[in-house]
Design an enzyme around this catalytic site. Sequence first.
Site, mmCIF file in Angstrom:
data_model
loop_
_atom_site.group_PDB
_atom_site.id
_atom_site.type_symbol
_atom_site.label_atom_id
_atom_site.label_comp_id
_atom_site.label_asym_id
_atom_site.label_seq_id
_atom_site.Cartn_x
_atom_site.Cartn_y
_atom_site.Cartn_z
ATOM 1 N NE ARG A 56 28.435 12.894 8.675
ATOM 2 C CZ ARG A 56 28.592 14.214 8.708
ATOM 3 N NH1 ARG A 56 29.796 14.755 8.707
ATOM 4 N NH2 ARG A 56 27.543 15.002 8.763
ATOM 5 C CE LYS A 112 14.055 -0.164 12.666
ATOM 6 N NZ LYS A 112 13.284 0.476 11.624
ATOM 7 C CE LYS A 118 -3.053 -1.600 3.176
ATOM 8 N NZ LYS A 118 -4.159 -1.659 4.088
ATOM 9 C CG HIS A 172 14.151 0.317 0.028
ATOM 10 N ND1 HIS A 172 14.381 -0.455 1.121
ATOM 11 C CD2 HIS A 172 13.962 1.574 0.494
ATOM 12 C CE1 HIS A 172 14.326 0.295 2.212
ATOM 13 N NE2 HIS A 172 14.067 1.541 1.859
ATOM 14 C CG HIS A 183 18.945 -1.107 3.684
ATOM 15 N ND1 HIS A 183 18.472 -1.853 2.632
ATOM 16 C CD2 HIS A 183 17.901 -0.967 4.537
ATOM 17 C CE1 HIS A 183 17.193 -2.140 2.835
ATOM 18 N NE2 HIS A 183 16.822 -1.617 3.989
HETATM 19 C C1 BG6 Z 1 13.600 -1.313 5.699
HETATM 20 C C2 BG6 Z 1 13.708 -1.752 7.121
HETATM 21 O O1 BG6 Z 1 14.334 -2.187 4.886
HETATM 22 O O2 BG6 Z 1 14.115 -0.010 5.561
HETATM 23 C C3 BG6 Z 1 12.983 -0.773 8.025
HETATM 24 O O3 BG6 Z 1 13.153 -3.042 7.278
HETATM 25 C C4 BG6 Z 1 13.448 0.637 7.786
HETATM 26 O O4 BG6 Z 1 13.190 -1.122 9.390
HETATM 27 C C5 BG6 Z 1 13.419 0.966 6.304
HETATM 28 O O5 BG6 Z 1 12.586 1.510 8.483
HETATM 29 C C6 BG6 Z 1 14.059 2.312 6.023
HETATM 30 O O6 BG6 Z 1 13.852 2.661 4.686
HETATM 31 P P1 BG6 Z 1 13.747 4.173 4.251
HETATM 32 O O7 BG6 Z 1 13.714 4.134 2.769
HETATM 33 O O8 BG6 Z 1 12.514 4.723 4.857
HETATM 34 O O9 BG6 Z 1 14.987 4.833 4.794
#
Ligand code: BG6
Length: 489
Positions: A347, A337, A19, A179, A241
């Site tokens: 950096r 978090k 969504k 992503h 990430h």
């Molecule tokens: C996700 C994590 O992959 O990325 C989340 O599972 C996190 O915990 C999120 O909040 C952060 O993504 P973005 O694009 O909002 O920085």
Amino acid sequence: ELESTVSITVVGASGDLAKKKIFPALFALFYEDCIPQHFTIFGYARTRLTDEEMRNMISKTLACRIDKRANCSDKMEQFLQRCFYHSGEYGLEENFSELDRKLKEQEVGRLANRLFYLSIPPNIFVDVVRCASRSASSPTGWTRVIVEKPFGRDSQSSAELTQSLKQYLTEDQIFRIDHYLGKELVENLSVLRFSNLVFEPLWSRQFIRNVQLIFSEDFGTEGRGGYFDNYGIIRDIMQNHLLQILALFAMETPVSLAAEDIRNEKVKVLRSMRVLQLDDVVVGQYKGHTKGGRSYPAYVDDPTVPKGSLTPTFAAAALFIDNARWDGVPFLMKAGKALHTGRAEIRVQFRHVPGNLYKRNFGSDLDKATNELVIRVQPDEAIYLKINNKVPGLNMRLDRSNLNLLYAARYPIEIPDAYERLLMDAIEGERRLFIRSDELDAAWAIFTPVLKELEEKRIAPELYPYGSRGPVGAYYLAAKHNVRWGDLS
Ligand code: BG6
């Protein structure tokens, strides 16, 4: 020759990710004419919904890039007319055969390509892939599957998942999404490096003192505690990430921009990395906190989190790449978090100028006088370089100044969401920004031993107040490697 069509089935269509991100990204692509003219979107989930109900559900989340753009509502209507829904179980082939029939009705007379987006919990990945590949793969065109992390919890479970998926799909059909690779400034990393003479020659141990990869969010796991508790911040953010950014940052020059060439270099650098050791890791967990009359919950206050959970919501780590380019350069990661700010940045701290003539103008703290390049991935995208400059006037006073490329000022356009680029690439078969299985193995190899050790030894995370800068342990870890966090100075 047949014209082609693409059908995109979002499995887990009523979930949060679908969504919030997937449907809006698909609409944006449609709005910008970036998906094939003929397309069909199917939502698939267990909830019973009619096509109309599904359209209602997603229409609330669609937005035009620039709100008041002309014909937005017409476009939305056209888009929604291409959206359908099918309800079914995730592990039942017959439900996927029904979907197949509905897909065929939309595909009549065309070369049909099919993309499945798995926006579902990992324990049902394999079931869905089995059913989709057996009963709903395209008879005439390609079939591809986008998978979201978590790709396992460690080396072993990840390898098992890969093996299971390979029973039904070839590596070419699997698009493992991270992503962060779709974010504008991450995509720009290689442009910055490889097309500017002033950067690439400096990109090594000879000139770079340390590199920092920093991720923070200013909110907790609110509502996602159930998922999160099983993974923790190292698996949620670092192993994917931040490590992906690191790989792009540190890889050797690829032979070309072709997906396999880039991914080959990423795997090489990941395989050159030292396995992370426990004494190079600090873990933390946020605790409740009251500020300005408002109280913020502790991680363990989340009803979906088991009492006494030791899952880290913060971690800092020092990583090393044992190759000729990066020997001895600390790559520090920090992710957390419920911190004081929400930000993601890279950096790069450069070395001291040898024999600096202006040494005495910097007082005792020469470290503060080194150049620093900051690539801010979010929220306000920017690239800036800290340089030393003479303050104008008759005195010789030096000042730290920024050469600043602020995206909002330089490019007054809205930056596409990461999911837009990644979905477009998957439809076009561009694999550059997706994770290959050997990359995934290499990534897990770096983190798996320490993750095991943290769990086996039941290492208690250092508590930090919600909204703070995180545990002090992170400072000590940096200091141990002669590093000062750039975001704190
Ligand atoms: C996700 C994590 O992959 O990325 C989340 O599972 C996190 O915990 C999120 O909040 C952060 O993504 P973005 O694009 O909002 O920085």
